[in-house]
Scaffold this motif. Structure first.
Motif, PDB file in Angstrom:
ATOM      1  N   LYS A 291       0.805  -1.216   0.000  1.00 50.44           N
ATOM      2  CA  LYS A 291       0.000   0.000   0.000  1.00 50.44           C
ATOM      3  C   LYS A 291       0.840   1.269   0.000  1.00 50.44           C
ATOM      4  O   LYS A 291       0.532   2.225  -0.715  1.00 50.44           O
ATOM      5  CB  LYS A 291      -0.944   0.015   1.206  1.00 50.44           C
ATOM      6  CG  LYS A 291      -1.920   1.188   1.200  1.00 50.44           C
ATOM      7  CD  LYS A 291      -2.841   1.166   2.392  1.00 50.44           C
ATOM      8  CE  LYS A 291      -3.868   2.297   2.300  1.00 50.44           C
ATOM      9  NZ  LYS A 291      -3.258   3.622   2.160  1.00 50.44           N
ATOM     10  N   ASP A 292       1.898   1.303   0.792  1.00 43.97           N
ATOM     11  CA  ASP A 292       2.689   2.531   0.873  1.00 43.97           C
ATOM     12  C   ASP A 292       3.354   2.852  -0.457  1.00 43.97           C
ATOM     13  O   ASP A 292       3.413   4.009  -0.874  1.00 43.97           O
ATOM     14  CB  ASP A 292       3.738   2.428   1.994  1.00 43.97           C
ATOM     15  CG  ASP A 292       4.745   1.309   1.751  1.00 43.97           C
ATOM     16  OD1 ASP A 292       4.338   0.262   1.198  1.00 43.97           O
ATOM     17  OD2 ASP A 292       5.923   1.469   2.123  1.00 43.97           O
TER      18      ASP A 292
ATOM     19  N   CYS B  38       2.230   1.817  -3.432  1.00 45.80           N
ATOM     20  CA  CYS B  38       1.135   2.187  -4.341  1.00 45.80           C
ATOM     21  C   CYS B  38       0.738   3.646  -4.140  1.00 45.80           C
ATOM     22  O   CYS B  38       0.530   4.385  -5.108  1.00 45.80           O
ATOM     23  CB  CYS B  38      -0.082   1.291  -4.097  1.00 45.80           C
ATOM     24  SG  CYS B  38       0.060  -0.376  -4.750  1.00 45.80           S
ATOM     25  N   ASP B  39       0.630   4.060  -2.884  1.00 48.24           N
ATOM     26  CA  ASP B  39       0.281   5.456  -2.581  1.00 48.24           C
ATOM     27  C   ASP B  39       1.321   6.408  -3.154  1.00 48.24           C
ATOM     28  O   ASP B  39       0.987   7.456  -3.721  1.00 48.24           O
ATOM     29  CB  ASP B  39       0.164   5.663  -1.070  1.00 48.24           C
ATOM     30  CG  ASP B  39      -1.046   4.956  -0.478  1.00 48.24           C
ATOM     31  OD1 ASP B  39      -1.948   4.563  -1.246  1.00 48.24           O
ATOM     32  OD2 ASP B  39      -1.085   4.798   0.766  1.00 48.24           O
TER      33      ASP B  39
ATOM     34  N   ARG C 169       1.012   6.491  -7.003  1.00 55.61           N
ATOM     35  CA  ARG C 169      -0.179   7.272  -7.392  1.00 55.61           C
ATOM     36  C   ARG C 169       0.085   8.762  -7.295  1.00 55.61           C
ATOM     37  O   ARG C 169      -0.200   9.519  -8.240  1.00 55.61           O
ATOM     38  CB  ARG C 169      -1.343   6.891  -6.483  1.00 55.61           C
ATOM     39  CG  ARG C 169      -2.604   7.727  -6.674  1.00 55.61           C
ATOM     40  CD  ARG C 169      -3.433   7.703  -5.405  1.00 55.61           C
ATOM     41  NE  ARG C 169      -2.694   8.223  -4.271  1.00 55.61           N
ATOM     42  CZ  ARG C 169      -2.978   7.910  -3.000  1.00 55.61           C
ATOM     43  NH1 ARG C 169      -3.978   7.096  -2.711  1.00 55.61           N
ATOM     44  NH2 ARG C 169      -2.251   8.427  -2.011  1.00 55.61           N
ATOM     45  N   ASP C 170       0.639   9.206  -6.167  1.00 52.89           N
ATOM     46  CA  ASP C 170       0.917  10.635  -5.986  1.00 52.89           C
ATOM     47  C   ASP C 170       1.988  11.117  -6.968  1.00 52.89           C
ATOM     48  O   ASP C 170       1.942  12.263  -7.439  1.00 52.89           O
ATOM     49  CB  ASP C 170       1.366  10.902  -4.540  1.00 52.89           C
ATOM     50  CG  ASP C 170       0.259  10.643  -3.543  1.00 52.89           C
ATOM     51  OD1 ASP C 170      -0.928  10.625  -3.948  1.00 52.89           O
ATOM     52  OD2 ASP C 170       0.567  10.439  -2.351  1.00 52.89           O
TER      53      ASP C 170
ATOM     54  N   TYR D 299      -6.713   3.094  -7.129  1.00 49.25           N
ATOM     55  CA  TYR D 299      -5.599   3.879  -7.647  1.00 49.25           C
ATOM     56  C   TYR D 299      -5.877   4.320  -9.090  1.00 49.25           C
ATOM     57  O   TYR D 299      -5.580   5.452  -9.466  1.00 49.25           O
ATOM     58  CB  TYR D 299      -4.297   3.072  -7.561  1.00 49.25           C
ATOM     59  CG  TYR D 299      -3.931   2.736  -6.142  1.00 49.25           C
ATOM     60  CD1 TYR D 299      -3.392   3.714  -5.300  1.00 49.25           C
ATOM     61  CD2 TYR D 299      -4.168   1.472  -5.617  1.00 49.25           C
ATOM     62  CE1 TYR D 299      -3.071   3.412  -3.989  1.00 49.25           C
ATOM     63  CE2 TYR D 299      -3.851   1.172  -4.304  1.00 49.25           C
ATOM     64  CZ  TYR D 299      -3.302   2.148  -3.486  1.00 49.25           C
ATOM     65  OH  TYR D 299      -3.008   1.857  -2.189  1.00 49.25           O
TER      66      TYR D 299
ATOM     67  N   GLU E 164      -8.515   7.141  -8.912  1.00 48.76           N
ATOM     68  CA  GLU E 164      -7.985   8.409  -8.391  1.00 48.76           C
ATOM     69  C   GLU E 164      -7.119   9.104  -9.438  1.00 48.76           C
ATOM     70  O   GLU E 164      -7.163  10.328  -9.575  1.00 48.76           O
ATOM     71  CB  GLU E 164      -7.185   8.149  -7.114  1.00 48.76           C
ATOM     72  CG  GLU E 164      -8.057   7.754  -5.925  1.00 48.76           C
ATOM     73  CD  GLU E 164      -7.241   7.529  -4.664  1.00 48.76           C
ATOM     74  OE1 GLU E 164      -6.108   8.056  -4.598  1.00 48.76           O
ATOM     75  OE2 GLU E 164      -7.723   6.830  -3.762  1.00 48.76           O
TER      76      GLU E 164
END
Length: 359
Positions: free
Chosen positions: A200-201, A203-204, A207-208, A235, A238
């Motif tokens: 998750k970290d 992926c975040d 994405r950003d 993702y 977003e």
């Protein structure tokens, strides 16, 4: 507590920050660090001891303090944790030790040392990677494979967006953060691989990263990638929303497409001066970009109430320009003729209607 076996409190004397430079091929797994004997016995002379980082089975770390009994210890003797009297070092030492451990494990992985899992992947060199199960288990996806498949794991994820570079970044990230390895050229592959690995970290971060690098030159590539690739849950959605906001708000503003008051606004208000530079180069550049969008993207953006346009007439005439450019594009690419049109819509929430269906 009383016991016949003498107990010694050993605290770390000095550990330098871990160097991130790759080590040489003669990597020695018996690297040692020096600790200073901090015995409370004033009559006992302070000595230096060497504790092997791989074989210190009889050492216990408690709040940055290693409690090590003498070698002739009583087997029935139980070590009791004690607090470190040097509180100033309590915050620094555990961080340094954990950093050394992570670095040590990562170097073992790079040199395929003491690895107990073989990850077989068809698109990597030699078709396999040797890793450590305890580290790989940080990924819930890989943890399940370890528990079911054992020491040899076959990766059978069918996703064209997963490649060797992204795989190495994601596995390395399980050992130590690899955010600095993510670039504009590999971020899409990192997102895909991290999504399947359930990181998750990472992926975040990916994405950003994508949301922050959107520009007129890559917006179409990223948009088409999302349209044609596997969906990566929230993702993908977003990033799509960020692309639409960029196309409808940021890009027209950055290109200064529309003046504060167009000729239609001035005609309506009856005051003001007409901007002689309208339509400008930014206007035609935006037309060219919109002409390359998939129809559903173009429709959503130009009909959106977020679209930076001073009047409904400006929006209508702009949409007509785009549709004309799209028709020329279809003819140039020798594609089947597409019917696309725009209508003014009165008495509805949306001032214009863009359609590709004949009524």
């Amino acid at each position: 507590m009383t016991n016949n076996c003498e107990q010694r409190s050993i605290s770390v004397n000095k550990i330098s920050k871990v160097s991130k430079e790759p080590i040489s091929e003669n990597f020695d797994m018996s690297d040692e660090f020096t600790v200073e004997n901090m015995s409370t016995n004033e009559n006992e002379q302070t000595t230096s001891q060497s504790v092997n980082t791989m074989g210190c089975e009889d050492a216990l770390e408690v709040n940055s303090e290693l409690i090590i009994p003498q070698k002739d210890y009583d087997p029935s003797f139980v070590i009791t944790p004690t607090l470190n009297s040097f509180q100033s070092d309590a915050a620094e030492v555990p961080f340094t030790i954990s950093e050394n451990i992570c670095f040590h494990l990562y170097q073992c992985y790079l040199h395929s040392k003491f690895c107990d899992i073989e990850l077989q992947v068809p698109y990597v060199q030699d078709n396999s990677i040797k890793v450590h199960a305890i580290i790989l288990s940080r990924s819930q996806y890989l943890k399940k494979l370890i528990e079911t498949d054992g020491p040899i794991i076959v990766m059978d994820v069918d996703d064209p967006n997963m490649n060797q570079e992204a795989l190495y970044i994601c596995i390395g990230h399980l050992y130590t953060p690899h955010y600095n390895c993510v670039t504009s050229s590999n971020v899409r592959y990192v997102l895909a691989t991290a999504y399947h690995f359930e990181l998750k970290d990472l992926c975040d971060f990916a994405r950003d990263f994508i949301k922050n690098i959107l520009n007129p030159y890559n917006i179409l590539v990223i948009g088409q990638w999302l349209e044609n690739s596997i969906t990566y849950g929230e993702y993908s959605e977003e990033i799509k929303n960020s692309i639409f906001d960029y196309l409808a708000v940021s890009l027209p503003t950055d290109l200064q497409v529309f003046p504060e008051k167009s000729i239609y606004q001035i005609m309506k208000d009856g005051i003001g001066d007409i901007d002689s530079s309208f339509p400008n180069s930014g206007y035609y550049k935006l037309v060219d970009i919109y002409a390359l969008l998939p129809f559903n993207w173009f429709k959503r953006v130009v009909e959106s109430d977020k679209f930076s346009c001073p009047t409904d007439l400006d929006r209508y005439h702009f949409a007509r320009q785009v549709i004309s450019a799209r028709a020329k594009r279809y003819a140039t690419e020798d594609r089947p003729k597409q019917y696309e049109a725009v209508f003014m819509s009165f008495g509805s929430d949306c001032p214009i209607l863009v359609t590709n269906e004949k009524s």
